[in-house]
Scaffold this motif. Sequence first.
Motif, mmCIF file in Angstrom:
data_model
loop_
_atom_site.group_PDB
_atom_site.id
_atom_site.type_symbol
_atom_site.label_atom_id
_atom_site.label_comp_id
_atom_site.label_asym_id
_atom_site.label_seq_id
_atom_site.Cartn_x
_atom_site.Cartn_y
_atom_site.Cartn_z
ATOM 1 N N ASN A 60 -34.552 36.748 -16.329
ATOM 2 C CA ASN A 60 -35.449 37.087 -17.437
ATOM 3 C C ASN A 60 -36.151 35.859 -18.028
ATOM 4 N N VAL A 61 -36.327 34.830 -17.211
ATOM 5 C CA VAL A 61 -37.024 33.635 -17.665
ATOM 6 C C VAL A 61 -38.139 33.318 -16.646
ATOM 7 N N THR A 62 -39.333 33.176 -17.169
ATOM 8 C CA THR A 62 -40.466 32.832 -16.312
ATOM 9 C C THR A 62 -40.555 31.316 -16.198
ATOM 10 N N VAL A 63 -40.467 30.847 -14.963
ATOM 11 C CA VAL A 63 -40.507 29.410 -14.698
ATOM 12 C C VAL A 63 -41.931 29.034 -14.238
ATOM 13 N N SER A 64 -42.477 28.024 -14.843
ATOM 14 C CA SER A 64 -43.806 27.522 -14.477
ATOM 15 C C SER A 64 -43.706 26.026 -14.190
ATOM 16 N N TRP A 65 -44.629 25.558 -13.324
ATOM 17 C CA TRP A 65 -44.649 24.159 -12.908
ATOM 18 C C TRP A 65 -45.893 23.478 -13.466
ATOM 19 N N GLN A 66 -45.675 22.252 -13.838
ATOM 20 C CA GLN A 66 -46.779 21.417 -14.312
ATOM 21 C C GLN A 66 -46.658 20.021 -13.702
ATOM 22 N N MET A 67 -47.817 19.420 -13.460
ATOM 23 C CA MET A 67 -47.831 18.044 -12.975
ATOM 24 C C MET A 67 -47.944 17.131 -14.184
ATOM 25 N N GLU A 68 -46.876 16.386 -14.448
ATOM 26 C CA GLU A 68 -46.832 15.574 -15.655
ATOM 27 C C GLU A 68 -47.638 14.289 -15.515
ATOM 28 N N GLU A 69 -47.602 13.691 -14.347
ATOM 29 C CA GLU A 69 -48.371 12.467 -14.114
ATOM 30 C C GLU A 69 -48.693 12.358 -12.636
#
Length: 462
Positions: A60-69
């Motif tokens: 029940n948790v939506t995981v998203s990815w981000q490019m930090e640097e």
Amino acid sequence: MARPPGPFLLLLSFLLLLLLLLTAAATGRPCGPAGLSRDTVLGRPGANVTLTCREQGLANVTVSWQMEERGAGGGPRRRLAEGNALLLRHLRYEDSGRYGCYGGGRLLRSLRLLVEEPPETPRVSCYRRSPDKDILCEWPLRVKPSPATRATLWVKRRFAAEDATAQRCRYFSKARKFVCRVKVPPGADTESLVVSTCVSNGAGGSAGEDRIITLSSVPVKPDPPVNVTVQALEKAPQRLRVNWSYPSSWDPRFYWLRFQVRYRPEPAQTFTEVDQVMTPWLDIRDALRGTRHVVQVRAQEEFGHGTWSEWSREVVGTPWTDPWDLTSEMGPFSSQFPMDDDGTYGVTLPPELFWEDAADGAGGAVVKASARSVASPYAFLVAGGSLLLGIALFVAIMVRYRQMWRTGGQRGAKPEGEGQHVLVPLGPPSPPLSDTPLLSPPSPPDPRGLHVTNLDYFFSGQ
């Protein structure tokens, strides 16, 4: 009582001690990365890699990815795909950086992606640009290295216990090679030097074989000639004048160079070479009419010591073309590509390191040049004038003979006695020899005498 060690044991002990010394010296020259951290993922260029947020997905948790640097190119933070795993396809060097997965508004995990290719093993060659210049060591690369690749060169005396001196090498992308300047230790002009190299990045390291060099044994490899130009010579449709200058790293006051020139007509790929050129110019005497030619020059020490330089950049030129010849294709007489410089490394680097690789993308089929004979209008003028002069001369001769034939016919039709001239004696009978004075007084000309200009006398029947 113990016996003293024999000569063999002493020699063995000396070799072991020497090996330990060499090992100790080598340990001061590490080659390779210090090691990757636990949160670093290594990927090869062109491959695929999967980044995992958690071993077991969160319910029940939506995981998203981000490019930090972004590691190589830099850039703002951007949002990527959603899910516990992030698949990156066809990796590039620009994909290196730190990636974070977020769930419920908080950071769950941060991973560092390193896109690297293990470096190539360096194969070093050393040379001098002139007998009084420093030493350069370089090695080419087959593929472009990653931005994080570093190269180091160590120099030390061969039989000295001192530590090696580390020197940083520089990569030139246009020449696709690493170049290192060898700084000779003070007082080591006549000693042997040990040169070691190492190339490393995040994916690993590679060390080259040690080279033993001396200042006298390093070959001389001059820089290529500069300011190469090609000029057309007026009224010479098959000649080209090539001029060039000595490179700035070579002083012609103390040492001379000999040159080699090669040229080819476009679009042919085979060069014609001219050797043993001692002057900074050359006349090409067999150029093709109206065709652009590609010319290059290289140099070597005057007496053949050392190796040839790299070829100069290609320059083009077209022989002189008659302006009255409308069938020829006019082109620029000469052209030279501008030189560019993407950095400085003192005055010790050869200029060809900054040049573009002229051979890149130079493929294609070889087209056979078609030969055309070009005739000058002056030839037609001379031929036409000669023809007209011959016709006029022939007509004049025919008119002259026709007049003579007419005159002869009229003389044959005259009545008998008309037109006949009476032969008149030239003078009275000669007196005897005794009565003839030595000098006779001049007498007036006889009007009845014979005149040579009277042509009718010769054409008469008498």
